[in-house]
Design a protein around this motif. Sequence first.
Motif, PDB file in Angstrom:
ATOM      1  N   VAL A  49      -6.896  -1.068   2.102  1.00 46.13           N
ATOM      2  CA  VAL A  49      -6.871  -1.682   0.775  1.00 46.13           C
ATOM      3  C   VAL A  49      -8.233  -1.496   0.130  1.00 46.13           C
ATOM      4  O   VAL A  49      -9.259  -1.424   0.811  1.00 46.13           O
ATOM      5  N   THR A 107       0.828  -1.206   0.000  1.00 48.40           N
ATOM      6  CA  THR A 107       0.000   0.000   0.000  1.00 48.40           C
ATOM      7  C   THR A 107       0.864   1.258   0.000  1.00 48.40           C
ATOM      8  O   THR A 107       0.488   2.254  -0.616  1.00 48.40           O
ATOM      9  N   ALA A 141      -2.894   2.381  -1.523  1.00 46.47           N
ATOM     10  CA  ALA A 141      -3.934   1.448  -1.085  1.00 46.47           C
ATOM     11  C   ALA A 141      -5.066   1.324  -2.097  1.00 46.47           C
ATOM     12  O   ALA A 141      -5.703   0.280  -2.190  1.00 46.47           O
ATOM     13  N   ASP A 142      -5.285   2.382  -2.877  1.00 50.86           N
ATOM     14  CA  ASP A 142      -6.360   2.347  -3.868  1.00 50.86           C
ATOM     15  C   ASP A 142      -6.042   1.444  -5.057  1.00 50.86           C
ATOM     16  O   ASP A 142      -6.868   1.267  -5.948  1.00 50.86           O
ATOM     17  N   VAL A 162      -4.563  -1.718  -4.330  1.00 51.57           N
ATOM     18  CA  VAL A 162      -4.276  -3.015  -3.713  1.00 51.57           C
ATOM     19  C   VAL A 162      -5.584  -3.684  -3.295  1.00 51.57           C
ATOM     20  O   VAL A 162      -6.404  -3.096  -2.600  1.00 51.57           O
TER      21      VAL A 162
END
Length: 146
Positions: free
Chosen positions: A44, A2, A7-8, A10
Amino acid sequence: MTQAIGADRVGVRLAPFTSLNGTVDKTPVETYTAAAALLDKLNVVYMHIAEVDWDDAPDTPAEFKTAVREAYKGTIIYAGRYNTEKAAQALESGLADMVGFGRPFIANPDLPSRIQNDYPLAAHDPATLFGGNEKGLLDYPAYQGD
């Protein structure tokens, strides 16, 4: 991951109740609820839960789905032995945000249309799922009517 790519970008796939190759967790509700909480903390973008999908497999316990939903606030995708009705129930309950269809898509190249129009689903040929040639992957027809 991430931190490296954001994170956007994963998503994580988990298979909590599988017994494939002897991978049995004695406390899957506790283990995977803790994993869901960690994935929530890491922000995530989605968590994909692969439910056991062999014909006589037990359904994923409702207590598991409730615990995971409480622990993880992102997008939850479930997949495994879903039909139209079961998928609609999962979405309406709020326990799932999306439902994946794997094998039904192989045998029904027009799956969205079949679901939308309530057409029957064709069964897949298990002998052609993993390897070989185009048989079983490219030769299923679209719905032709009764």
